[in-house]
Design a protein around this motif. Structure first.
Motif, PDB file in Angstrom:
ATOM      1  N   CYS A   1      29.435  40.596 -61.101  1.00 39.89           N
ATOM      2  CA  CYS A   1      30.353  40.569 -59.964  1.00 39.89           C
ATOM      3  C   CYS A   1      31.584  41.021 -59.939  1.00 39.89           C
ATOM      4  N   ALA A   2      32.625  40.345 -61.763  1.00 36.43           N
ATOM      5  CA  ALA A   2      33.199  40.915 -61.594  1.00 36.43           C
ATOM      6  C   ALA A   2      33.830  42.508 -61.477  1.00 36.43           C
ATOM      7  N   ALA A   3      32.739  43.394 -62.131  1.00 32.30           N
ATOM      8  CA  ALA A   3      32.379  44.670 -61.999  1.00 32.30           C
ATOM      9  C   ALA A   3      32.812  45.236 -60.321  1.00 32.30           C
ATOM     10  N   ALA A   4      32.001  43.893 -59.636  1.00 35.67           N
ATOM     11  CA  ALA A   4      31.640  44.705 -58.108  1.00 35.67           C
ATOM     12  C   ALA A   4      33.295  44.471 -57.801  1.00 35.67           C
ATOM     13  N   ILE A   5      33.456  43.947 -58.197  1.00 39.91           N
ATOM     14  CA  ILE A   5      35.103  43.689 -57.018  1.00 39.91           C
ATOM     15  C   ILE A   5      36.222  44.739 -57.810  1.00 39.91           C
ATOM     16  N   ALA A   6      35.872  45.616 -59.261  1.00 41.09           N
ATOM     17  CA  ALA A   6      37.449  46.005 -60.112  1.00 41.09           C
ATOM     18  C   ALA A   6      36.369  47.650 -59.046  1.00 41.09           C
ATOM     19  N   ALA A   7      35.208  47.967 -58.892  1.00 40.18           N
ATOM     20  CA  ALA A   7      34.364  49.134 -58.336  1.00 40.18           C
ATOM     21  C   ALA A   7      34.549  48.720 -56.572  1.00 40.18           C
ATOM     22  N   GLN A   8      35.111  47.547 -55.964  1.00 38.99           N
ATOM     23  CA  GLN A   8      35.175  47.809 -54.639  1.00 38.99           C
ATOM     24  C   GLN A   8      36.616  48.001 -54.849  1.00 38.99           C
ATOM     25  N   ASP A   9      37.846  47.624 -55.568  1.00 40.08           N
ATOM     26  CA  ASP A   9      38.734  48.485 -55.232  1.00 40.08           C
ATOM     27  C   ASP A   9      39.086  49.788 -55.980  1.00 40.08           C
ATOM     28  N   GLU A  10      38.277  49.963 -56.006  1.00 43.72           N
ATOM     29  CA  GLU A  10      38.110  51.479 -56.833  1.00 43.72           C
ATOM     30  C   GLU A  10      38.362  52.057 -55.324  1.00 43.72           C
ATOM     31  N   GLY A  11      37.963  51.643 -54.267  1.00 38.62           N
ATOM     32  CA  GLY A  11      36.986  52.637 -53.140  1.00 38.62           C
ATOM     33  C   GLY A  11      36.766  53.858 -53.363  1.00 38.62           C
ATOM     34  N   LYS A  12      36.242  53.981 -54.549  1.00 38.36           N
ATOM     35  CA  LYS A  12      35.209  55.280 -54.321  1.00 38.36           C
ATOM     36  C   LYS A  12      33.885  55.179 -53.495  1.00 38.36           C
ATOM     37  N   TYR A  13      33.142  54.075 -53.691  1.00 36.94           N
ATOM     38  CA  TYR A  13      31.683  53.190 -52.895  1.00 36.94           C
ATOM     39  C   TYR A  13      31.438  53.043 -51.499  1.00 36.94           C
ATOM     40  N   GLN A  14      30.860  53.572 -51.163  1.00 39.98           N
ATOM     41  CA  GLN A  14      30.632  53.237 -49.994  1.00 39.98           C
ATOM     42  C   GLN A  14      29.607  51.923 -49.623  1.00 39.98           C
ATOM     43  N   LYS A  15      28.450  51.941 -50.845  1.00 40.52           N
ATOM     44  CA  LYS A  15      27.588  51.050 -51.064  1.00 40.52           C
ATOM     45  C   LYS A  15      28.140  49.635 -52.164  1.00 40.52           C
ATOM     46  N   VAL A  16      28.302  48.640 -52.417  1.00 39.20           N
ATOM     47  CA  VAL A  16      28.227  47.733 -53.456  1.00 39.20           C
ATOM     48  C   VAL A  16      27.500  46.615 -53.494  1.00 39.20           C
ATOM     49  N   ARG A  17      26.453  46.515 -54.537  1.00 37.46           N
ATOM     50  CA  ARG A  17      26.191  45.652 -54.290  1.00 37.46           C
ATOM     51  C   ARG A  17      25.402  45.074 -55.952  1.00 37.46           C
ATOM     52  N   VAL A  18      25.613  43.682 -55.640  1.00 38.05           N
ATOM     53  CA  VAL A  18      24.539  42.997 -56.810  1.00 38.05           C
ATOM     54  C   VAL A  18      23.667  42.693 -56.494  1.00 38.05           C
ATOM     55  N   TRP A  19      22.429  42.574 -57.125  1.00 36.24           N
ATOM     56  CA  TRP A  19      21.232  41.896 -57.623  1.00 36.24           C
ATOM     57  C   TRP A  19      20.930  40.671 -59.162  1.00 36.24           C
TER      58      TRP A  19
END
Length: 226
Positions: A183-201
């Motif tokens: 989840c910490a990595a997902a938040i960082a990825a979301q902040d980058e704005g490079k990805y349209q879809k960020v999900r955690v399983w």
């Protein structure tokens, strides 16, 4: 900005003008510096020295002289401010990035607010310091706990999916030993704005999406394991 910093700013503009003239004459520029690099370098120095007001004043003068390049420089200054916040954080080094991600998840509009404040040096300084106080106020402070957050095991095996489209097919997949780290990595990825879809399983829980990813992370940080 004191006299010494004003002289540094004048020197940066002089270097910038020299580089522009060299390019116009089709001559090599020292270090292949970009047009705005001398000013960005000085603003970065101000950030390292903790001179937030000087950062705002330097940008204000840069925008006055080179308004067409202001939209390129402004986002880079916001990145410098996040580094400034990390240096000023009262937390141990290992916790600073996670703590900043937590604060950002609770304040999703922080970048827009700071970009708006950047237009006025005094407002920029006040906003940066207010946001820093909010971040430090989270340390040991209460964070609302919502029912059900404890149902997902923070230590469960997890995967992070980063996609360029709405579907997960063809997306980048990363494995994590714990859902907390995913989840910490997902938040960082979301902040980058490079990805349209960020999900955690998460194992035994399935997929979780934003804003729940931020909510779970907030809960786990606020309620550490004994």
């Amino acid at each position: 900005m004191d006299t010494a910093d004003q002289e540094r700013l004048a020197a940066a503009f002089a270097t910038m003008a020299t580089n522009v003239n060299l390019r116009l004459a089709n001559k090599p520029v020292p270090g292949n510096a970009g047009t705005s690099d001398p000013i960005l370098g000085l603003i970065h120095e101000f950030a390292s020295e903790g001179k937030v007001r000087a950062m705002g004043e330097a940008f204000h003068e840069f925008k006055r002289r080179h308004s067409s390049n202001a939209s390129f420089v402004a986002p880079k200054i916001l990145g410098m401010i996040t580094e400034y916040w990390r240096r000023q954080s009262a937390l141990p080094s290992a916790e600073k990035t996670k703590h900043l991600a937590l604060w950002e998840s609770l304040h999703p509009d922080w970048a827009a607010e700071l970009a708006h404040a950047l237009q006025t040096p005094s407002a920029f300084e006040a906003t940066v310091e207010q946001m820093l106080r909010e971040q430090n106020g989270l340390i040991g402070g209460p964070v609302p706990v919502m029912a059900g957050y404890a149902d997902v095991d923070r230590n469960a095996f997890a995967k992070l999916y980063l996609g360029s489209g709405d579907q997960l097919s063809g997306s980048e997949e990363q494995e994590f030993e714990t859902a907390f780290d995913a989840c910490a990595a997902a938040i960082a990825a979301q902040d980058e704005g490079k990805y349209q879809k960020v999900r955690v399983w998460v194992e035994d829980a399935g997929f979780i999406d934003f804003p729940l990813i931020g909510d779970y992370y907030t809960y786990w940080v606020a309620n550490p394991e004994p």
